[in-house]
Design a protein around this motif. Structure first.
Motif, mmCIF file in Angstrom:
data_model
loop_
_atom_site.group_PDB
_atom_site.id
_atom_site.type_symbol
_atom_site.label_atom_id
_atom_site.label_comp_id
_atom_site.label_asym_id
_atom_site.label_seq_id
_atom_site.Cartn_x
_atom_site.Cartn_y
_atom_site.Cartn_z
ATOM 1 N N LYS A 20 0.808 -1.213 0.000
ATOM 2 C CA LYS A 20 0.000 0.000 0.000
ATOM 3 C C LYS A 20 0.844 1.267 0.000
ATOM 4 N N VAL A 21 2.136 1.155 -0.266
ATOM 5 C CA VAL A 21 3.014 2.324 -0.215
ATOM 6 C C VAL A 21 2.551 3.364 -1.239
ATOM 7 N N PHE A 22 2.492 4.606 -0.805
ATOM 8 C CA PHE A 22 2.093 5.691 -1.690
ATOM 9 C C PHE A 22 2.808 6.990 -1.354
ATOM 10 N N ASP A 23 2.803 7.356 -0.069
ATOM 11 C CA ASP A 23 3.287 8.680 0.317
ATOM 12 C C ASP A 23 4.753 8.878 -0.022
ATOM 13 N N GLU A 24 5.586 7.862 0.211
ATOM 14 C CA GLU A 24 7.010 8.016 -0.062
ATOM 15 C C GLU A 24 7.283 8.177 -1.556
ATOM 16 N N VAL A 25 6.581 7.379 -2.382
ATOM 17 C CA VAL A 25 6.741 7.499 -3.830
ATOM 18 C C VAL A 25 6.224 8.846 -4.314
ATOM 19 N N TYR A 26 5.084 9.261 -3.812
ATOM 20 C CA TYR A 26 4.483 10.527 -4.238
ATOM 21 C C TYR A 26 5.367 11.711 -3.868
ATOM 22 N N LEU A 27 5.949 11.685 -2.681
ATOM 23 C CA LEU A 27 6.747 12.817 -2.212
ATOM 24 C C LEU A 27 8.139 12.854 -2.818
ATOM 25 N N LEU A 28 8.725 11.688 -3.089
ATOM 26 C CA LEU A 28 10.114 11.646 -3.550
ATOM 27 C C LEU A 28 10.248 11.691 -5.065
ATOM 28 N N THR A 29 9.452 10.885 -5.771
ATOM 29 C CA THR A 29 9.667 10.740 -7.217
ATOM 30 C C THR A 29 8.411 10.931 -8.057
ATOM 31 N N SER A 30 7.234 10.857 -7.450
ATOM 32 C CA SER A 30 5.959 10.926 -8.203
ATOM 33 C C SER A 30 5.907 9.865 -9.301
ATOM 34 N N GLY A 31 6.462 8.697 -9.021
ATOM 35 C CA GLY A 31 6.428 7.596 -9.971
ATOM 36 C C GLY A 31 7.533 7.609 -10.998
ATOM 37 N N GLY A 32 8.314 8.664 -11.081
ATOM 38 C CA GLY A 32 9.345 8.781 -12.106
ATOM 39 C C GLY A 32 10.710 8.350 -11.593
ATOM 40 N N PRO A 33 11.731 8.526 -12.432
ATOM 41 C CA PRO A 33 11.628 8.977 -13.835
ATOM 42 C C PRO A 33 11.022 7.901 -14.731
ATOM 43 N N GLY A 34 10.146 8.316 -15.621
ATOM 44 C CA GLY A 34 9.401 7.351 -16.423
ATOM 45 C C GLY A 34 8.487 6.529 -15.545
ATOM 46 N N THR A 35 8.666 5.223 -15.562
ATOM 47 C CA THR A 35 7.912 4.319 -14.681
ATOM 48 C C THR A 35 8.845 3.590 -13.716
#
Length: 313
Positions: free
Chosen positions: A247-262
């Motif tokens: 369920k991880v979301f906040d760390e990805v959203y704050l650090l990279t927003s899913g990037g670079p690319g995928t």
């Protein structure tokens, strides 16, 4: 009449009254007292899940503040097979979950073993170890984004002192996911540490005293006694952290927003994009149902493994 006879007579009267009470009335009273909690659970969990499942078979649009629903069958689930973003999210989520949880388990168990052997200042060590888990996610994102910054981050400055060229940790597809995994390990290792420390403190100490009398070394004591006795705690901790890692979301959203690319696209961030950014509610519901199915399958596997280990121990 003596005091003992009075107590005996009172106990017999109470037992006779309990025997007269019908069993059906007792069950009815239990259901009546349990029904408010059951109703609240149905309203807050089962009904939203049912609505999510129904919405996954519908195409939902908004017009004039009202929703328009049209039945599309299994088309949303069929579209998952050709969604490259969803595939990348599932792949990265599995990599992230297993790597992060493995690191947290190893570090958490090691710290718990070391802390259990400390005789003085144990409270101070515990307080220091659990600090990361007390920090809000938004603050963790800000801290690590500054540490990993290419221009003025402390990590690149430390590398510069060693005459090593700086690296774009969050902007490179080779290290972005690894950086997020390291942040998650730093954040959630204290959780594993607390569970392992509680498990270690509940182990029978007479076994360890007998091992010391027999001349067992610290490594033999850990490998032959501590680890086998800690297997149930390890399995439960692994299952719990694995479900939460999916369920991880906040760390990805704050650090990279899913990037670079995928490179750091996880399934929770894919769901966020499809559901909220693109307003594809029906398709987002189908992704949610697929994720729930995967997490439930992992949880069932963990529970089965826990029962097998419990039956063999």
């Amino acid at each position: 009449m003596s005091t003992a006879s009075v107590v005996t007579q009172t106990a017999e009267q109470a037992a006779s009254q309990r025997s007269v009470t019908p069993l059906g009335d007792d069950r009815l009273w239990r259901w009546l007292t349990f029904s408010p909690a059951l109703a609240l659970m149905l309203v807050l969990s089962v009904l939203p899940l049912a609505n999510l499942f129904v919405s996954s078979f519908q195409d939902i649009t908004w017009s004039g503040g009202a929703s328009t629903r049209s039945f599309v069958g299994l088309s949303h689930y069929a579209a998952l097979g050709s969604d490259a973003l969803f595939h990348a999210g599932i792949r990265n989520t599995f990599i992230f979950a297993f790597c992060a949880v493995a690191g947290q388990m190893i570090l958490g168990l090691g710290l718990a073993v070391l802390c259990s052997r400390v005789t003085r200042g144990r409270v101070i060590y515990r307080a220091v170890f659990i600090l990361p888990i007390l920090i809000p996610g938004i603050v963790i994102g800000a801290i690590w984004k500054l540490l990993l910054n290419y221009d003025f981050g402390l990590i690149n400055q430390g590398l510069a002192l060693l005459s090593i060229a700086p690296h774009d940790w969050l902007g490179s597809s080779e290290t972005a996911l690894l950086s997020v995994i390291v942040v998650d390990i730093w954040h959630w290792t204290p959780f594993c540490f607390l569970l392992f420390l509680a498990g270690l403190e509940s182990l029978p100490q007479d076994i360890f005293e007998a091992a010391k009398v027999d001349g067992a070394s610290s490594w033999q004591e850990f490998r032959l006694i501590t680890l086998p006795l800690m297997v149930p705690t390890i399995v439960v901790t692994f299952a719990f952290r694995l479900v939460l890692a999916f369920k991880v979301f906040d760390e990805v959203y704050l650090l990279t927003s899913g990037g670079p690319g995928t490179a750091t696209e996880v399934v929770s961030f894919t769901l966020y994009q499809r559901f909220f950014t693109e307003d594809r509610i029906g398709y987002g519901s189908a992704i949610s149902v697929a994720v729930i199915f995967i997490v439930s399958l992992l949880l069932v596997m963990a529970i089965s493994a826990r029962r097998r280990l419990g039956s063999t121990s």
